[in-house]
Scaffold this motif. Structure first.
Motif, PDB file in Angstrom:
ATOM      1  N   TYR A 167      -1.203   6.507  -2.053  1.00  0.00           N
ATOM      2  CA  TYR A 167      -0.518   5.248  -1.787  1.00  0.00           C
ATOM      3  C   TYR A 167       0.958   5.591  -1.652  1.00  0.00           C
ATOM      4  O   TYR A 167       1.518   6.269  -2.524  1.00  0.00           O
ATOM      5  CB  TYR A 167      -0.752   4.248  -2.923  1.00  0.00           C
ATOM      6  CG  TYR A 167      -2.220   3.902  -3.037  1.00  0.00           C
ATOM      7  CD1 TYR A 167      -2.754   2.857  -2.289  1.00  0.00           C
ATOM      8  CD2 TYR A 167      -3.073   4.647  -3.854  1.00  0.00           C
ATOM      9  CE1 TYR A 167      -4.115   2.552  -2.367  1.00  0.00           C
ATOM     10  CE2 TYR A 167      -4.423   4.343  -3.928  1.00  0.00           C
ATOM     11  CZ  TYR A 167      -4.940   3.300  -3.183  1.00  0.00           C
ATOM     12  OH  TYR A 167      -6.276   3.012  -3.251  1.00  0.00           O
ATOM     13  N   ILE A 168       1.582   5.122  -0.561  1.00  0.00           N
ATOM     14  CA  ILE A 168       2.942   5.536  -0.251  1.00  0.00           C
ATOM     15  C   ILE A 168       3.839   4.318  -0.054  1.00  0.00           C
ATOM     16  O   ILE A 168       3.523   3.410   0.712  1.00  0.00           O
ATOM     17  CB  ILE A 168       2.975   6.419   1.018  1.00  0.00           C
ATOM     18  CG1 ILE A 168       2.140   7.687   0.786  1.00  0.00           C
ATOM     19  CG2 ILE A 168       4.405   6.814   1.372  1.00  0.00           C
ATOM     20  CD1 ILE A 168       0.860   7.715   1.506  1.00  0.00           C
ATOM     21  N   TRP A 169       4.981   4.339  -0.755  1.00  0.00           N
ATOM     22  CA  TRP A 169       6.017   3.317  -0.615  1.00  0.00           C
ATOM     23  C   TRP A 169       7.233   3.978   0.019  1.00  0.00           C
ATOM     24  O   TRP A 169       7.573   5.113  -0.321  1.00  0.00           O
ATOM     25  CB  TRP A 169       6.382   2.739  -1.976  1.00  0.00           C
ATOM     26  CG  TRP A 169       5.290   1.920  -2.592  1.00  0.00           C
ATOM     27  CD1 TRP A 169       5.149   0.553  -2.527  1.00  0.00           C
ATOM     28  CD2 TRP A 169       4.181   2.388  -3.379  1.00  0.00           C
ATOM     29  NE1 TRP A 169       4.013   0.167  -3.225  1.00  0.00           N
ATOM     30  CE2 TRP A 169       3.401   1.268  -3.754  1.00  0.00           C
ATOM     31  CE3 TRP A 169       3.761   3.653  -3.799  1.00  0.00           C
ATOM     32  CZ2 TRP A 169       2.252   1.366  -4.525  1.00  0.00           C
ATOM     33  CZ3 TRP A 169       2.611   3.761  -4.561  1.00  0.00           C
ATOM     34  CH2 TRP A 169       1.867   2.619  -4.915  1.00  0.00           C
ATOM     35  N   GLN A 170       7.893   3.275   0.903  1.00  0.00           N
ATOM     36  CA  GLN A 170       9.042   3.840   1.600  1.00  0.00           C
ATOM     37  C   GLN A 170      10.353   3.542   0.862  1.00  0.00           C
ATOM     38  O   GLN A 170      10.387   2.708  -0.043  1.00  0.00           O
ATOM     39  CB  GLN A 170       9.097   3.330   3.028  1.00  0.00           C
ATOM     40  CG  GLN A 170       9.278   1.841   3.181  1.00  0.00           C
ATOM     41  CD  GLN A 170       9.159   1.410   4.633  1.00  0.00           C
ATOM     42  OE1 GLN A 170       9.332   2.204   5.545  1.00  0.00           O
ATOM     43  NE2 GLN A 170       8.865   0.142   4.848  1.00  0.00           N
ATOM     44  N   PRO A 171      11.425   4.219   1.266  1.00  0.00           N
ATOM     45  CA  PRO A 171      12.719   3.998   0.606  1.00  0.00           C
ATOM     46  C   PRO A 171      13.201   2.550   0.753  1.00  0.00           C
ATOM     47  O   PRO A 171      12.867   1.867   1.723  1.00  0.00           O
ATOM     48  CB  PRO A 171      13.659   4.960   1.350  1.00  0.00           C
ATOM     49  CG  PRO A 171      12.763   6.016   1.905  1.00  0.00           C
ATOM     50  CD  PRO A 171      11.483   5.308   2.244  1.00  0.00           C
ATOM     51  N   THR A 172      13.999   2.121  -0.199  1.00  0.00           N
ATOM     52  CA  THR A 172      14.505   0.749  -0.186  1.00  0.00           C
ATOM     53  C   THR A 172      15.432   0.484   0.993  1.00  0.00           C
ATOM     54  O   THR A 172      15.621  -0.667   1.378  1.00  0.00           O
ATOM     55  CB  THR A 172      15.258   0.423  -1.494  1.00  0.00           C
ATOM     56  OG1 THR A 172      16.305   1.380  -1.666  1.00  0.00           O
ATOM     57  CG2 THR A 172      14.328   0.443  -2.678  1.00  0.00           C
ATOM     58  N   ASP A 176      12.700  -0.412   8.773  1.00  0.00           N
ATOM     59  CA  ASP A 176      11.613  -1.367   9.038  1.00  0.00           C
ATOM     60  C   ASP A 176      11.044  -1.985   7.762  1.00  0.00           C
ATOM     61  O   ASP A 176       9.941  -2.511   7.769  1.00  0.00           O
ATOM     62  CB  ASP A 176      10.503  -0.699   9.839  1.00  0.00           C
ATOM     63  CG  ASP A 176       9.794   0.414   9.074  1.00  0.00           C
ATOM     64  OD1 ASP A 176      10.349   0.897   8.058  1.00  0.00           O
ATOM     65  OD2 ASP A 176       8.692   0.811   9.486  1.00  0.00           O
ATOM     66  N   LEU A 177      11.803  -1.962   6.680  1.00  0.00           N
ATOM     67  CA  LEU A 177      11.326  -2.453   5.393  1.00  0.00           C
ATOM     68  C   LEU A 177      10.768  -3.870   5.500  1.00  0.00           C
ATOM     69  O   LEU A 177      11.481  -4.801   5.850  1.00  0.00           O
ATOM     70  CB  LEU A 177      12.459  -2.415   4.365  1.00  0.00           C
ATOM     71  CG  LEU A 177      12.060  -2.628   2.909  1.00  0.00           C
ATOM     72  CD1 LEU A 177      11.209  -1.474   2.419  1.00  0.00           C
ATOM     73  CD2 LEU A 177      13.291  -2.752   2.039  1.00  0.00           C
ATOM     74  N   GLY A 178       9.485  -4.001   5.249  1.00  0.00           N
ATOM     75  CA  GLY A 178       8.829  -5.303   5.247  1.00  0.00           C
ATOM     76  C   GLY A 178       8.516  -5.873   6.612  1.00  0.00           C
ATOM     77  O   GLY A 178       7.843  -6.893   6.722  1.00  0.00           O
TER      78      GLY A 178
END
Length: 191
Positions: A167-172, A176-178
């Protein structure tokens, strides 16, 4: 594949080693070369070693020392001063009953790292309504890499009893966040 109940007797601080192919599977999609990261459940450094082979620097810690020394001995689930700032956290955390420890691990990793977060967990990890803050409602959630082969935790070639995924979360600060839907990939032992 069918999930089969394990007959393995669990013990405190047991070592579950992540076969190198599982880390390679994630790195086929994400280039961490030149970045500096933290492996907070490092075990015997099998995950960290693969990441280093791909050109990243990796700081290691764990709750105990197994066969290799860590940069720090600490329990990631307990409050402590942040070690340093890292570009990523990449780990196979302890799962605990109903994956509760893994969920705590993921939440803390997202608090402690503004960069990439990679968590190896069971396939059903993203299916709980108590985890919508990690997945459905989290603009940082970026991808899931389904492992189509099972991991041999004892490094003896015998398949595990459950399916897993990264499971991968991207930088804040991702552009393209969200705005883009999370992606899904399927990977196995072979390239």
């Amino acid at each position: 594949m069918t999930v089969v109940a394990s007959k393995y007797a669990r013990k405190e601080n047991d070592l579950y080693q992540t076969e190198p192919w599982a880390t390679e599977a994630a790195l086929r999609h994400f280039d961490l070369s030149g970045l500096r990261g933290w492996e907070p459940a490092a075990g015997n450094h099998l995950v960290a070693d693969v990441i280093r082979e791909h050109g990243a620097e990796v700081y290691t810690s764990d709750i105990v020392t197994y066969d290799r020394r860590h940069d720090l001995i600490c329990d990631f689930l307990k409050p402590h001063d942040s070690v340093e700032q890292f570009d990523f956290i990449f780990t196979n955390p302890p799962y605990g009953p109903q994956n509760r420890d893994a969920a705590r691990f993921a939440r803390l990793a997202l608090q402690r790292c503004d960069g990439w977060v990679f968590i190896l967990c069971t396939m059903k990890f993203d299916s709980g309504k108590t985890r919508t803050d990690l997945f459905r409602d989290n603009p940082r959630f970026h991808a899931k890499i389904v492992l189509i082969d099972r991991i041999s935790w004892e490094m003896n070639g015998k398949s595990g009893t459950e399916d897993h995924a990264w499971y991968i979360w991207q930088p804040t600060d991702a552009a393209d966040l969200g705005s883009a839907p999370a992606r899904i990939f399927w990977e196995g032992r072979g390239a």
